[in-house]
Design an enzyme around this catalytic site. Structure first.
Site, PDB file in Angstrom:
ATOM      1  N   ASP A   1       0.873  -1.159   0.000  1.00 24.65           N
ATOM      2  CA  ASP A   1       0.000   0.000   0.000  1.00 24.65           C
ATOM      3  C   ASP A   1       0.927   1.230   0.000  1.00 24.65           C
ATOM      4  OD1 ASP A   1      -2.438   1.530   0.608  1.00 24.65           O
ATOM      5  OD2 ASP A   1      -1.454   1.840   2.528  1.00 24.65           O
TER       6      ASP A   1
ATOM      7  N   ASP B   1      -0.091   5.095   0.652  1.00 26.76           N
ATOM      8  CA  ASP B   1      -0.399   6.091   1.682  1.00 26.76           C
ATOM      9  C   ASP B   1      -0.482   5.414   3.060  1.00 26.76           C
ATOM     10  OD1 ASP B   1      -1.696   8.521   2.855  1.00 26.76           O
ATOM     11  OD2 ASP B   1      -3.440   7.214   2.905  1.00 26.76           O
TER      12      ASP B   1
HETATM   13  P1  B16 Z   1      -6.812   9.869  -4.162  1.00 21.16           P
HETATM   14  P2  B16 Z   1      -3.697   3.986  -0.278  1.00 21.16           P
HETATM   15  C1  B16 Z   1      -5.642   5.806  -0.453  1.00 21.16           C
HETATM   16  O1  B16 Z   1      -4.293   5.442  -0.672  1.00 21.16           O
HETATM   17  C2  B16 Z   1      -5.756   6.650   0.796  1.00 21.16           C
HETATM   18  O2  B16 Z   1      -5.418   5.864   1.953  1.00 21.16           O
HETATM   19  C3  B16 Z   1      -7.164   7.135   0.959  1.00 21.16           C
HETATM   20  O3  B16 Z   1      -7.263   7.968   2.117  1.00 21.16           O
HETATM   21  C4  B16 Z   1      -7.553   7.932  -0.294  1.00 21.16           C
HETATM   22  O4  B16 Z   1      -8.904   8.375  -0.196  1.00 21.16           O
HETATM   23  C5  B16 Z   1      -7.395   7.029  -1.518  1.00 21.16           C
HETATM   24  O5  B16 Z   1      -6.048   6.573  -1.590  1.00 21.16           O
HETATM   25  C6  B16 Z   1      -7.726   7.763  -2.808  1.00 21.16           C
HETATM   26  O6  B16 Z   1      -6.762   8.766  -2.990  1.00 21.16           O
HETATM   27  O7  B16 Z   1      -7.841  10.877  -3.765  1.00 21.16           O
HETATM   28  O8  B16 Z   1      -5.404  10.410  -4.191  1.00 21.16           O
HETATM   29  O9  B16 Z   1      -7.182   9.141  -5.436  1.00 21.16           O
HETATM   30  O10 B16 Z   1      -3.662   3.930   1.213  1.00 21.16           O
HETATM   31  O11 B16 Z   1      -4.597   2.936  -0.907  1.00 21.16           O
HETATM   32  O12 B16 Z   1      -2.310   4.030  -0.899  1.00 21.16           O
HETATM   33 MG    MG Z   2      -2.909   3.136   3.179  1.00 20.17          MG
END
Ligand code: B16
Ligand code: MG
Length: 213
Positions: free
Chosen positions: A9, A11
């Site tokens: 993952d 974020d």
């Molecule tokens: P975006 P991950 C996720 O990343 C985030 O944890 C989540 O908080 C966010 O809403 C989602 O990506 C979408 O992100 O708005 O940049 O498309 O943890 O799956 O790496």
């Molecule tokens: Mg994450």
């Protein structure tokens, strides 16, 4: 268990963009007069942008149309991307960098499995795209975590089956996605101690013991 591939993952695991998501959602919630705090923010981990907005709007008094929601999500994303502009290679900790390099040197295939549509931008700004053999992100999926699609595609991109891969996640939704896809998982941060995870990592570098190559 010998893992031939690891799907990370992004974020909350590789980078701490979770604090930028929080700031950007908080700015939107404040403007709309909606209560928002860190606890609600934890429910957004690993969840897509539009689903995150729906969680925030649970506390709204106004009912927003689909078109308005698209506008609100774009407003949050613009604020989030402004915050991402500050990112640089210094945002990757020496521990993460060293561990990824060592795993790669052991011949383990590395992939990203992120719900984010900004994954490419984050990898470019931090200069680590080259460490990964493949990127599966929010741009190529139709269903977000806890659906296993993003990890299933990640495994396919590195030409391995789920049972040969380990998923590393900080989100409950991400561990649920790994389980649904038939992957073992290692939980960090907010997901640490979650009963459905195969392992909990006290620190990122503990992957070196789990994956001897
Ligand atoms: P975006 P991950 C996720 O990343 C985030 O944890 C989540 O908080 C966010 O809403 C989602 O990506 C979408 O992100 O708005 O940049 O498309 O943890 O799956 O790496
Ligand atoms: Mg994450």
């Amino acid at each position: 268990m010998r893992y031939r591939g690891i799907i990370f993952d992004l974020d909350g695991v590789i980078v701490h963009t979770d604090r930028y998501h929080y700031k950007a959602w908080k700015a939107l919630a404040d403007r709309l007069g909606i209560y928002f705090d860190e606890e609600i923010n934890n429910r957004l981990r690993g969840v897509s942008r539009m689903e995150s907005l729906d969680i925030i709007l649970e506390r709204a008094e106004t009912v927003y149309s689909d078109a308005e929601k698209v506008g609100l999500a774009a407003e949050k994303n613009a604020e989030y991307q402004k915050l991402l502009e500050q990112m640089s290679p210094a945002d990757i900790s020496p521990e993460v960098l060293g561990t990824l390099g060592a795993l790669k040197a052991r011949g383990i295939r590395l992939a990203i499995g992120s719900s984010s549509k900004n994954a490419g931008l984050i990898l470019a700004r931090t200069g680590i795209r080259g460490l990964f053999d493949a990127v599966s992100d929010g741009n190529n999926i139709t269903r977000s975590k806890p659906d296993p699609e993003v990890f299933a595609l990640g495994a396919e991109y590195i030409r391995l089956s789920p049972e040969d891969c380990l998923v590393v996640e900080d989100a409950i939704a991400g561990i649920d996605a790994a389980v649904a896809g038939g992957f073992d998982s290692a939980a960090l941060g907010e997901a640490a101690g979650y009963a459905k995870a195969t392992y909990t990592l006290a620190r990122f570098g503990d992957l070196l013991e789990l994956c001897p190559g």
